[in-house]
Motif scaffolding. Structure first.
Motif, PDB file in Angstrom:
ATOM      1  N   ASP A  99       0.801  -1.222   0.000  1.00 48.45           N
ATOM      2  CA  ASP A  99       0.000   0.000   0.000  1.00 48.45           C
ATOM      3  C   ASP A  99       0.834   1.272   0.000  1.00 48.45           C
ATOM      4  O   ASP A  99       0.474   2.255  -0.617  1.00 48.45           O
ATOM      5  N   HIS A 100       1.960   1.262   0.702  1.00 47.10           N
ATOM      6  CA  HIS A 100       2.759   2.476   0.820  1.00 47.10           C
ATOM      7  C   HIS A 100       3.818   2.608  -0.275  1.00 47.10           C
ATOM      8  O   HIS A 100       4.571   3.559  -0.294  1.00 47.10           O
ATOM      9  N   GLN A 101       3.872   1.669  -1.194  1.00 45.40           N
ATOM     10  CA  GLN A 101       4.837   1.731  -2.283  1.00 45.40           C
ATOM     11  C   GLN A 101       4.103   1.785  -3.612  1.00 45.40           C
ATOM     12  O   GLN A 101       3.026   1.239  -3.765  1.00 45.40           O
ATOM     13  N   ARG A 102       4.748   2.455  -4.585  1.00 47.56           N
ATOM     14  CA  ARG A 102       4.148   2.562  -5.911  1.00 47.56           C
ATOM     15  C   ARG A 102       5.157   2.105  -6.947  1.00 47.56           C
ATOM     16  O   ARG A 102       6.355   2.168  -6.740  1.00 47.56           O
ATOM     17  N   ASP A 103       4.641   1.692  -8.091  1.00 43.53           N
ATOM     18  CA  ASP A 103       5.520   1.282  -9.179  1.00 43.53           C
ATOM     19  C   ASP A 103       6.218   2.470  -9.828  1.00 43.53           C
ATOM     20  O   ASP A 103       7.293   2.343 -10.382  1.00 43.53           O
TER      21      ASP A 103
END
Length: 115
Positions: free
Chosen positions: A4-8
């Motif tokens: 949830d706290h990371q994005r691509d």
């Protein structure tokens, strides 16, 4: 990255990179590496860097070592001796296992050869 706290689509500010020059260098290394090979042939240097970075994110008692790093460490210990091994280990944190780990690995390998 799927938590949830990371994005691509991670974006890192120039200011952050200026504060952390090692991160900038690592990113440049991997960008160059990706542009120069197809990714199927991992050099030992890449394996070692990956191993160090992964270990530095862990407590010291939870460090793990890639098999290639383990073999390198055993060779270094055998060829250079304990003092040189400890010198490298102290100056490059997270790079190679403790002497006791190497000695256990060598003992295991020796017992497999004898049997």
């Amino acid at each position: 990255m799927s938590t949830d706290h990371q994005r691509d689509d991670l974006t890192i500010s120039q200011e952050f990179l200026v504060k952390h020059p090692l991160l900038k260098t690592v990113i440049e290394f991997y960008l160059t590496k990706d542009n120069n090979d197809n990714g199927s042939n991992l050099s030992f240097l890449t394996v070692l860097i990956d191993n160090i970075i992964q270990n530095l994110a862990l407590p010291k008692n939870a460090y793990r070592y890639n098999e290639r790093v383990q073999k390198f460490a055993m060779s270094l210990y055998i060829l250079a001796g304990r003092n040189a091994y400890e010198f490298v280990r102290m100056n490059i944190p997270g790079a190679i296992p403790a002497v006791s780990t190497i000695q256990l690995s060598l003992d295991r390998e020796e017992s497999q050869i004898i049997e």
